[in-house]
Enzyme design. Sequence first.
Site, PDB file in Angstrom:
ATOM      1  N   GLY A   1       0.843  -1.212   0.000  1.00 40.72           N
ATOM      2  CA  GLY A   1       0.000   0.000   0.000  1.00 40.72           C
ATOM      3  C   GLY A   1       0.867   1.246   0.000  1.00 40.72           C
ATOM      4  O   GLY A   1       0.992   1.924   1.033  1.00 40.72           O
TER       5      GLY A   1
ATOM      6  N   SER B   1       1.247   3.499  -3.366  1.00 40.06           N
ATOM      7  CA  SER B   1       0.723   4.511  -4.298  1.00 40.06           C
ATOM      8  C   SER B   1      -0.659   5.012  -3.884  1.00 40.06           C
ATOM      9  O   SER B   1      -1.469   4.267  -3.331  1.00 40.06           O
ATOM     10  CB  SER B   1       0.604   3.926  -5.708  1.00 40.06           C
ATOM     11  OG  SER B   1       1.825   3.404  -6.130  1.00 40.06           O
TER      12      SER B   1
ATOM     13  N   SER C   1      -1.661  -4.207  -5.883  1.00 38.52           N
ATOM     14  CA  SER C   1      -1.710  -5.564  -6.451  1.00 38.52           C
ATOM     15  C   SER C   1      -2.039  -6.559  -5.351  1.00 38.52           C
ATOM     16  O   SER C   1      -1.537  -6.448  -4.227  1.00 38.52           O
ATOM     17  CB  SER C   1      -0.351  -5.935  -7.066  1.00 38.52           C
ATOM     18  OG  SER C   1       0.014  -5.000  -8.043  1.00 38.52           O
TER      19      SER C   1
ATOM     20  N   GLU D   1      12.577  -4.716  -4.786  1.00 32.50           N
ATOM     21  CA  GLU D   1      11.611  -4.954  -5.863  1.00 32.50           C
ATOM     22  C   GLU D   1      12.255  -4.749  -7.242  1.00 32.50           C
ATOM     23  O   GLU D   1      12.036  -5.520  -8.162  1.00 32.50           O
ATOM     24  CB  GLU D   1      10.417  -4.010  -5.697  1.00 32.50           C
ATOM     25  CG  GLU D   1       9.305  -4.270  -6.696  1.00 32.50           C
ATOM     26  CD  GLU D   1       8.099  -3.349  -6.490  1.00 32.50           C
ATOM     27  OE1 GLU D   1       8.157  -2.435  -5.652  1.00 32.50           O
ATOM     28  OE2 GLU D   1       7.099  -3.561  -7.198  1.00 32.50           O
TER      29      GLU D   1
ATOM     30  N   THR E   1       8.390   4.204 -13.155  1.00 33.93           N
ATOM     31  CA  THR E   1       8.183   4.314 -14.603  1.00 33.93           C
ATOM     32  C   THR E   1       9.523   4.413 -15.338  1.00 33.93           C
ATOM     33  O   THR E   1      10.559   4.702 -14.735  1.00 33.93           O
ATOM     34  CB  THR E   1       7.347   5.574 -14.956  1.00 33.93           C
ATOM     35  OG1 THR E   1       8.117   6.730 -14.635  1.00 33.93           O
ATOM     36  CG2 THR E   1       6.029   5.607 -14.212  1.00 33.93           C
TER      37      THR E   1
ATOM     38  N   GLU F   1      10.476   6.744 -17.286  1.00 36.15           N
ATOM     39  CA  GLU F   1      11.016   8.112 -17.171  1.00 36.15           C
ATOM     40  C   GLU F   1      11.765   8.286 -15.845  1.00 36.15           C
ATOM     41  O   GLU F   1      12.861   8.857 -15.805  1.00 36.15           O
ATOM     42  CB  GLU F   1       9.887   9.156 -17.262  1.00 36.15           C
ATOM     43  CG  GLU F   1       9.238   9.298 -18.625  1.00 36.15           C
ATOM     44  CD  GLU F   1       8.259   8.170 -18.938  1.00 36.15           C
ATOM     45  OE1 GLU F   1       7.896   7.393 -18.027  1.00 36.15           O
ATOM     46  OE2 GLU F   1       7.856   8.058 -20.115  1.00 36.15           O
TER      47      GLU F   1
HETATM   48  C1  LIG Z   1       0.752  -3.445 -12.912  1.00 38.87           C
HETATM   49  C2  LIG Z   1       0.955  -2.455 -11.815  1.00 38.87           C
HETATM   50  C3  LIG Z   1       1.003  -2.885 -10.514  1.00 38.87           C
HETATM   51  C4  LIG Z   1       1.177  -1.967  -9.479  1.00 38.87           C
HETATM   52  N1  LIG Z   1       1.175  -2.442  -8.200  1.00 38.87           N
HETATM   53  C5  LIG Z   1       1.313  -1.569  -7.175  1.00 38.87           C
HETATM   54  C6  LIG Z   1       1.250  -2.031  -5.821  1.00 38.87           C
HETATM   55  O1  LIG Z   1       1.085  -3.215  -5.557  1.00 38.87           O
HETATM   56  N2  LIG Z   1       1.373  -1.125  -4.844  1.00 38.87           N
HETATM   57  C7  LIG Z   1       1.561   0.201  -5.079  1.00 38.87           C
HETATM   58  O2  LIG Z   1       1.696   0.962  -4.129  1.00 38.87           O
HETATM   59  N3  LIG Z   1       1.604   0.686  -6.350  1.00 38.87           N
HETATM   60  C8  LIG Z   1       1.474  -0.183  -7.396  1.00 38.87           C
HETATM   61  N4  LIG Z   1       1.494   0.294  -8.695  1.00 38.87           N
HETATM   62  C9  LIG Z   1       1.561   1.723  -8.914  1.00 38.87           C
HETATM   63  C10 LIG Z   1       2.880   2.201  -9.496  1.00 38.87           C
HETATM   64  O3  LIG Z   1       3.882   2.174  -8.513  1.00 38.87           O
HETATM   65  C11 LIG Z   1       2.644   3.615 -10.042  1.00 38.87           C
HETATM   66  O4  LIG Z   1       1.715   3.503 -11.111  1.00 38.87           O
HETATM   67  C12 LIG Z   1       3.914   4.257 -10.542  1.00 38.87           C
HETATM   68  O5  LIG Z   1       4.765   4.547  -9.471  1.00 38.87           O
HETATM   69  C13 LIG Z   1       3.618   5.564 -11.314  1.00 38.87           C
HETATM   70  O6  LIG Z   1       2.820   6.413 -10.578  1.00 38.87           O
HETATM   71  P1  LIG Z   1       1.471   7.053 -11.207  1.00 38.87           P
HETATM   72  O7  LIG Z   1       0.682   5.938 -11.817  1.00 38.87           O
HETATM   73  O8  LIG Z   1       0.826   7.854 -10.136  1.00 38.87           O
HETATM   74  O9  LIG Z   1       1.956   7.969 -12.388  1.00 38.87           O
HETATM   75  P2  LIG Z   1       2.575   9.445 -12.252  1.00 38.87           P
HETATM   76  O10 LIG Z   1       3.629   9.450 -11.200  1.00 38.87           O
HETATM   77  O11 LIG Z   1       1.450  10.402 -12.105  1.00 38.87           O
HETATM   78  O12 LIG Z   1       3.268   9.605 -13.647  1.00 38.87           O
HETATM   79  C14 LIG Z   1       2.566  10.017 -14.834  1.00 38.87           C
HETATM   80  C15 LIG Z   1       3.587  10.193 -15.951  1.00 38.87           C
HETATM   81  O13 LIG Z   1       4.502  11.255 -15.600  1.00 38.87           O
HETATM   82  C16 LIG Z   1       5.842  10.793 -15.676  1.00 38.87           C
HETATM   83  N5  LIG Z   1       6.670  11.397 -14.624  1.00 38.87           N
HETATM   84  C17 LIG Z   1       6.356  11.513 -13.307  1.00 38.87           C
HETATM   85  N6  LIG Z   1       7.380  12.110 -12.645  1.00 38.87           N
HETATM   86  C18 LIG Z   1       8.348  12.373 -13.556  1.00 38.87           C
HETATM   87  C19 LIG Z   1       9.640  12.981 -13.483  1.00 38.87           C
HETATM   88  N7  LIG Z   1      10.144  13.429 -12.321  1.00 38.87           N
HETATM   89  N8  LIG Z   1      10.369  13.072 -14.636  1.00 38.87           N
HETATM   90  C20 LIG Z   1       9.868  12.619 -15.822  1.00 38.87           C
HETATM   91  N9  LIG Z   1       8.640  12.038 -15.949  1.00 38.87           N
HETATM   92  C21 LIG Z   1       7.894  11.928 -14.833  1.00 38.87           C
HETATM   93  C22 LIG Z   1       5.758   9.292 -15.442  1.00 38.87           C
HETATM   94  O14 LIG Z   1       6.863   8.611 -15.990  1.00 38.87           O
HETATM   95  C23 LIG Z   1       4.454   8.942 -16.165  1.00 38.87           C
HETATM   96  O15 LIG Z   1       4.684   8.799 -17.532  1.00 38.87           O
HETATM   97  C24 LIG Z   1       1.333  -0.600  -9.750  1.00 38.87           C
HETATM   98  C25 LIG Z   1       1.293  -0.151 -11.072  1.00 38.87           C
HETATM   99  C26 LIG Z   1       1.092  -1.057 -12.098  1.00 38.87           C
HETATM  100  C27 LIG Z   1       1.045  -0.558 -13.505  1.00 38.87           C
END
Ligand SMILES: Cc1cc2nc3c(=O)[nH]c(=O)nc-3n(C[C@H](O)[C@H](O)[C@H](O)COP(=O)(O)OP(=O)(O)OC[C@H]3O[C@@H](n4cnc5c(N)ncnc54)[C@H](O)[C@@H]3O)c2cc1C
Length: 379
Positions: A113, A115, A147, A230, A361, A363
């Site tokens: 837990g 994000s 997840s 991880e 991600t 990026e």
């Molecule tokens: C299959 C899957 C399983 C997951 N499981 C878990 C889980 O079990 N527990 C959990 O806590 N989370 C989980 N996540 C969440 C995951 O950790 C987040 O989706 C990830 O950290 C990105 O955060 P966000 O989705 O809020 O995107 P954002 O952080 O909002 O990013 C949006 C876009 O902006 C870009 N960006 C953001 N900051 C920057 C920067 N500084 N420089 C350049 N580009 C930037 C990103 O690359 C992305 O393209 C999971 C995600 C997926 C897809």
Amino acid sequence: MEFRFTLEEEAFRKEVREFIRSELPKVRQGESFTKKLAEKGWLTMSWPKEYGGQEADHMRQLVYNEEMTYHRAPGQTMGTDRVGPTIIIFGTDEQKAEFLPRIVRDELAWCQGFSEPGAGSDLASLQTRAVRDGDYYVVNGQKIWTSNAQRADYMILLARTDPDAPKHRGISYFLLDMKSPGITIQPLIQMTGQAGFSQVFFDNVRVPAKNMIGEVNRGWYVSTATLDFERSGIGRVIGGVRLLEELVEYAKATPARDDSGKTLFDVPHIRNELADIAIGFRVGRVLCYRVAWMQARGLVPNYEASMNKLFGTELNQRLARIGLNSLGLAGQLTGGPSAPLAGRIAQNYLQAVSLTIAAGTSEVNRNIIAQRGLGLPRD
Ligand SMILES: Cc1cc2nc3c(=O)[nH]c(=O)nc-3n(C[C@H](O)[C@H](O)[C@H](O)COP(=O)(O)OP(=O)(O)OC[C@H]3O[C@@H](n4cnc5c(N)ncnc54)[C@H](O)[C@@H]3O)c2cc1C
């Protein structure tokens, strides 16, 4: 420099392979594969002996992970590869005694837990609150993309315990029983059709203060250790090797669609792309070996783990794209008798999108490589 495994490591590889061949098919009869791995001590082979491990070195662990991933066998759990190692570093004696034996025996399912809707890449902005009340903390807020939340017994939870401190310094790390009153889980359906993750809501959920890992307001530093564990995994590269082999075999055995009497493998652009991606997997494997080699020498892979994660996940997306382009319309089927390769290419195409987002991600990982690997300034 010697590019090969020792005789002992190769013998162990054979032992793991034989175990998988004999035990994995029994999963269909309802037998638990991970419980058997736990009985052999393999799930926690690299843990210290005092916590139920075997103190296996990193290369042995690498061989094991490679074989499990290649054979699509569940060789690790979140408890054994992330939560347990974090508790070993930061947990109290009481926490170790309560949780580690149950993780070793594969008795607990976990979820992460971290994000929130407004905190992903910028995780330290998280807003879920935990307020002290006697021997408990009371948690309110929301997590997303969690997840395995529906099946988990426990969550590793990051919550804000000091809203006035700078954002990285007001967060604490808890082990939360998922059966606690006040937790609501809403599964999210992905484009693969599965509900792999969920939104989790907390309404006055009470978590014992003794379940805090590390010091109050220092949870950020605990969570970075969990995230390092991880990102270091090799699965993101090795997972695609088997699919590439299957795609090559399929292309060799399948007639090209132009009635030329040749196979798909003879079509120049398919052949070239498959060769290209095969080189990518060789490179990716060496990146994985480097991370394991560093760990074996007590070094801490950081931007190296990011390179591994970035390269492996983008490579798997390329493989899925090439596969889909090669297989024609039937390649879009995710299952059923007409789906080539049992629909694995189409499933992989849908699944691979998420790989470059989860666990940091592309990026964000490029930023880490640029700053810590190349010494470039922060943007
Ligand atoms: C299959 C899957 C399983 C997951 N499981 C878990 C889980 O079990 N527990 C959990 O806590 N989370 C989980 N996540 C969440 C995951 O950790 C987040 O989706 C990830 O950290 C990105 O955060 P966000 O989705 O809020 O995107 P954002 O952080 O909002 O990013 C949006 C876009 O902006 C870009 N960006 C953001 N900051 C920057 C920067 N500084 N420089 C350049 N580009 C930037 C990103 O690359 C992305 O393209 C999971 C995600 C997926 C897809």
